[in-house]
Design a protein around this motif. Structure first.
Motif, mmCIF file in Angstrom:
data_model
loop_
_atom_site.group_PDB
_atom_site.id
_atom_site.type_symbol
_atom_site.label_atom_id
_atom_site.label_comp_id
_atom_site.label_asym_id
_atom_site.label_seq_id
_atom_site.Cartn_x
_atom_site.Cartn_y
_atom_site.Cartn_z
ATOM 1 N N HIS A 11 41.544 42.436 43.706
ATOM 2 C CA HIS A 11 42.628 41.730 43.458
ATOM 3 C C HIS A 11 44.299 41.975 43.757
ATOM 4 O O HIS A 11 43.934 42.518 44.570
ATOM 5 N N CYS A 34 47.032 39.850 37.443
ATOM 6 C CA CYS A 34 46.684 39.316 39.436
ATOM 7 C C CYS A 34 46.923 37.775 39.535
ATOM 8 O O CYS A 34 46.630 36.681 38.981
ATOM 9 N N ARG A 36 46.114 35.863 41.735
ATOM 10 C CA ARG A 36 45.033 34.298 42.480
ATOM 11 C C ARG A 36 44.650 34.237 41.212
ATOM 12 O O ARG A 36 44.466 33.545 40.597
ATOM 13 N N CYS A 37 43.470 35.065 40.188
ATOM 14 C CA CYS A 37 42.962 34.709 39.148
ATOM 15 C C CYS A 37 43.899 34.747 37.938
ATOM 16 O O CYS A 37 43.581 34.832 36.614
ATOM 17 N N LYS A 38 44.878 35.291 37.512
ATOM 18 C CA LYS A 38 45.974 35.227 36.348
ATOM 19 C C LYS A 38 45.243 35.975 35.402
ATOM 20 O O LYS A 38 45.914 36.006 34.333
ATOM 21 N N TRP A 39 44.562 37.069 35.649
ATOM 22 C CA TRP A 39 44.153 38.318 35.248
ATOM 23 C C TRP A 39 45.156 38.815 34.636
ATOM 24 O O TRP A 39 45.630 39.698 35.765
ATOM 25 N N ARG A 69 35.855 42.788 33.314
ATOM 26 C CA ARG A 69 37.079 42.982 33.630
ATOM 27 C C ARG A 69 37.076 43.672 34.039
ATOM 28 O O ARG A 69 38.165 43.958 35.511
ATOM 29 N N CYS A 78 38.097 39.865 42.459
ATOM 30 C CA CYS A 78 38.530 39.306 42.147
ATOM 31 C C CYS A 78 37.896 37.098 42.132
ATOM 32 O O CYS A 78 37.564 36.856 42.578
ATOM 33 N N PRO A 79 37.621 36.961 40.694
ATOM 34 C CA PRO A 79 36.828 35.594 40.245
ATOM 35 C C PRO A 79 37.649 34.659 41.422
ATOM 36 O O PRO A 79 36.838 33.755 41.622
ATOM 37 N N ALA A 80 38.925 34.552 41.213
ATOM 38 C CA ALA A 80 39.633 33.661 42.093
ATOM 39 C C ALA A 80 39.108 33.782 43.632
ATOM 40 O O ALA A 80 39.196 32.863 44.177
ATOM 41 N N LYS A 83 35.464 32.496 43.831
ATOM 42 C CA LYS A 83 35.053 31.079 44.240
ATOM 43 C C LYS A 83 35.090 30.748 45.430
ATOM 44 O O LYS A 83 34.318 29.872 46.196
#
Length: 116
Positions: A11, A34, A36-39, A69, A78-80, A83
């Protein structure tokens, strides 16, 4: 290869200092978000070292989602970025970066011909 790519995609946090909980020797709380992924995660919430993932837009997280998470907090992935990594691997596939199959893929090894 996928595991190596995911290990390199942690992240990217913006950190905000939150208020201190009332009482002596209570730790200062921090909000990690984060970009990137907004968590979002709250650190030191209630006791030192506690970690609490926060849902976006006031929705509640399931227990499984909280655990998933929290496990990505320190080292990712990081999930973003997952992808982006998946898209990169899909574009390149097993071919070379320019789309051609490497020479060693066609011929798996040297031919076994007897020496004369």
């Amino acid at each position: 290869m996928k595991q190596t790519m995911q290990m390199k995609t942690p992240h990217l946090y913006a950190i905000k200092v939150l208020d201190k909980l009332p009482g002596f020797f209570k730790p200062r709380r921090y909000l990690y978000h984060c970009v990137r992924c907004k968590w979002s995660f709250v650190v030191n919430d209630g006791r030192r070292g506690a970690l609490r993932p926060i849902a976006e837009e006031g929705t509640t997280l399931t227990r499984d989602e909280v655990v998933a998470r929290a496990s990505t907090f320190a080292a990712g992935p990081c999930p973003a970025m997952r992808k982006v990594t998946a898209a990169h691997l899909h574009l390149n596939g097993s071919n070379g970066s320019n789309g051609h199959v490497p020479a060693h893929a066609e011929n798996p090894g040297p031919s076994q011909q007897p020496l004369r």
